[in-house]
Design a protein around this motif. Structure first.
Motif, short mmCIF file in Angstrom:
data_model
loop_
_atom_site.label_atom_id
_atom_site.label_comp_id
_atom_site.label_asym_id
_atom_site.label_seq_id
_atom_site.Cartn_x
_atom_site.Cartn_y
_atom_site.Cartn_z
N UNK A 253 19.05 86.52 -2.37
CA UNK A 253 18.15 85.39 -2.57
C UNK A 253 18.22 84.97 -4.03
N UNK A 254 18.10 83.66 -4.25
CA UNK A 254 18.09 83.08 -5.59
C UNK A 254 16.74 82.43 -5.84
N UNK A 255 16.29 82.47 -7.09
CA UNK A 255 15.05 81.81 -7.48
C UNK A 255 15.09 81.61 -8.99
N UNK A 256 14.29 80.67 -9.47
CA UNK A 256 14.26 80.38 -10.90
C UNK A 256 13.08 81.05 -11.58
N UNK A 257 13.29 81.44 -12.82
CA UNK A 257 12.16 81.93 -13.61
C UNK A 257 11.51 80.72 -14.29
N UNK A 258 10.38 80.90 -14.96
CA UNK A 258 9.68 79.76 -15.56
C UNK A 258 10.47 78.99 -16.62
N UNK A 259 11.55 79.58 -17.14
CA UNK A 259 12.38 78.93 -18.15
C UNK A 259 13.63 78.29 -17.57
N UNK A 260 13.77 78.33 -16.25
CA UNK A 260 14.92 77.72 -15.60
C UNK A 260 16.11 78.62 -15.44
N UNK B 158 19.04 76.76 -22.33
CA UNK B 158 20.18 76.74 -21.43
C UNK B 158 19.94 77.73 -20.30
N UNK B 159 20.14 77.28 -19.08
CA UNK B 159 19.95 78.13 -17.91
C UNK B 159 21.05 79.18 -17.85
N UNK B 160 20.66 80.41 -17.70
CA UNK B 160 21.59 81.53 -17.53
C UNK B 160 21.39 82.10 -16.13
N UNK C 225 18.44 81.13 -13.55
CA UNK C 225 18.74 81.29 -12.13
C UNK C 225 18.86 82.79 -11.84
N UNK C 226 17.87 83.34 -11.17
CA UNK C 226 17.84 84.77 -10.87
C UNK C 226 18.32 85.02 -9.45
N UNK D 173 20.17 89.19 -24.24
CA UNK D 173 19.00 88.49 -24.76
C UNK D 173 18.72 87.30 -23.86
N UNK D 174 17.46 87.16 -23.47
CA UNK D 174 17.04 86.08 -22.58
C UNK D 174 16.10 85.16 -23.36
#
Length: 128
Positions: A107-114, A59-61, A116-117, A9-10
């Motif tokens: 590569x790493x990037x953030x989604x709009x909720x923070x 919380x960032x996942x 870490x993808x 769950x995200x």
């Protein structure tokens, strides 16, 4: 049956927008809503169920996706075309770069909720 990750769950401020962001970047489809969830299914049978959260802070996942070299090319191009900041490392110390860990690319990037993808073409520890 062996143990397999089936879903997670995200948390999101806007579950529809968050699911669409991930699906658009990864070249996937947003599934039909399921109860309070908006799903995004991956190619290996794992589903990310996006759920609205009214928490003051989400919380960032960290979510990592293993893709082919060809898929990486498309994903990375979509990241760049969308103007999404990207990094070679999880701590975001190396902006505007990708990594070449284990002979692949990542590569790493953030989604709009923070959250870490991460997108990688080789599993960690696979050599190279």
């Amino acid at each position: 049956m062996s143990v397999q990750l089936n879903h997670t769950i995200v948390a999101a401020r806007d579950k529809k927008a968050a699911a669409a962001f991930l699906a658009d970047v990864l070249g996937l489809q947003v599934g039909a809503p399921f109860g309070p969830f908006v799903p995004v299914h991956t190619g290996n049978g794992v589903t990310l169920y996006f759920l609205d959260s009214d928490a003051e802070e989400i919380a960032s996942e960290h979510y990592a996706f293993l893709v082919s070299e060809e898929e990486f090319d498309g994903i990375f191009e979509r990241i760049r075309q969308a103007g999404i900041s990207y990094y070679a490392d999880p701590a975001h110390q190396e902006p505007g770069r990708i990594n070449r860990n284990d002979g692949g690319r990542g590569v790493y990037f953030d989604d709009p909720n923070g959250h870490n993808l991460e997108v990688i073409t080789r599993p960690y520890g696979s050599g190279g």
